[in-house]
Write an enzyme that holds these catalytic residues in place. Structure first.
Site, PDB file in Angstrom:
ATOM      1  N   ASP A  10       0.862  -1.168   0.000  1.00 34.38           N
ATOM      2  CA  ASP A  10       0.000   0.000   0.000  1.00 34.38           C
ATOM      3  C   ASP A  10       0.912   1.235   0.000  1.00 34.38           C
ATOM      4  O   ASP A  10       2.080   1.147   0.378  1.00 34.38           O
ATOM      5  CB  ASP A  10      -0.868  -0.061   1.256  1.00 34.38           C
ATOM      6  CG  ASP A  10      -1.703   1.161   1.439  1.00 34.38           C
ATOM      7  OD1 ASP A  10      -2.447   1.512   0.512  1.00 34.38           O
ATOM      8  OD2 ASP A  10      -1.619   1.783   2.509  1.00 34.38           O
ATOM      9  N   ASP A  12      -0.160   5.093   0.789  1.00 38.58           N
ATOM     10  CA  ASP A  12      -0.418   6.049   1.873  1.00 38.58           C
ATOM     11  C   ASP A  12      -0.465   5.323   3.215  1.00 38.58           C
ATOM     12  O   ASP A  12      -1.326   4.479   3.434  1.00 38.58           O
ATOM     13  CB  ASP A  12      -1.769   6.753   1.664  1.00 38.58           C
ATOM     14  CG  ASP A  12      -1.776   7.609   0.400  1.00 38.58           C
ATOM     15  OD1 ASP A  12      -0.688   7.930  -0.099  1.00 38.58           O
ATOM     16  OD2 ASP A  12      -2.873   7.949  -0.064  1.00 38.58           O
TER      17      ASP A  12
END
Ligand code: B16
Ligand code: MG
Length: 216
Positions: A10, A12
């Site tokens: 991922d 953020d």
């Protein structure tokens, strides 16, 4: 030993901390619309798509807006957010993130990004790692957002690796759910109440223990 062949990270909250910029941009929009929006409210938007974020921000006022108004508000928030991204530099990795990426590659694994953000490529370019990945799966490549598994399945397919041989690193509850739904190894970054459903959990990206994960 596991048969792990690839990692999907991922963006953020795992590689860099754009949550603060998302917060500032949503807060400005909320103020303009006469809505109170706090830092605690912003926590609910972690890993959540732009549209769902707006729906959560509007709350019970949601029904009072037309689709055109929703589109305009999403575009306005994104303008504020994209402007803020201009300050990101290669110094803005979360602690341990750059080292983790290098270690994954050094050990011969494939590596992809699996992010809900439509600004993924802009952020990766600002960090100086746009060309680092074997695949990039983001808010443009899939239409169904996390907790659906689509964003991670797209990344696995683009790398040519079966889902069972992928491990996902996630900071959001929706992201961990998406990884589990994709039949992948889930590595959660953050508190138990947020990412406790993952197979492995660490307090931060810097704490991830690759040896522990690879032992299976
Ligand atoms: P955008 P991730 C997510 O990124 C963020 O955590 C979430 O707060 C944001 O609403 C979402 O991206 C969409 O971002 O508005 O830039 O398309 O954690 O999945 O990397
Ligand atoms: Mg995240």
């Amino acid at each position: 030993m596991t048969n792990l062949q690839a990692f999907i990270l991922d963006l953020d909250g795992v590689i860099t901390d754009t949550a603060e910029y998302h917060f500032q941009a949503w807060k400005r929009l909320a103020e303009e619309e006469g809505i109170v929006f706090t830092r605690a409210d912003n926590e609910q938007l972690r890993g959540v798509s732009r549209r769902r974020s707006l729906e959560l921000l509007l709350g019970e006022r949601l029904g009072g807006y037309t689709e055109a108004q929703m589109q305009e508000m999403m575009a306005r928030k994104n303008r504020y957010y994209v402007k803020m991204l201009e300050v990101i530099t290669p110094d803005d990795f979360l602690p341990g993130a750059q080292e983790l990426l290098e270690e994954i590659k050094r050990r011969g694994f494939k590596v992809a990004i699996g992010s809900a953000s439509k600004n993924t490529r802009t952020v990766l370019a600002r960090l100086g790692i746009l060309d680092f990945f074997d695949a990039i799966s983001d808010g443009h490549t899939v239409t169904v957002a996390k907790p659906a598994p689509d964003v991670f399945l797209y990344a696995a397919n683009a790398m040519g690796i079966s889902p069972e041989a992928c491990a996902v690193v996630e900071d959001a509850q929706a992201g961990v759910e998406a990884a589990l739904a994709a039949q992948m190894i889930a590595i959660g970054v953050g508190p138990e109440e947020r990412v406790g459903a993952a197979h492995y959990r660490y307090d931060s990206t810097a704490d991830i223990d690759l040896d522990e994960i690879l032992r299976g």
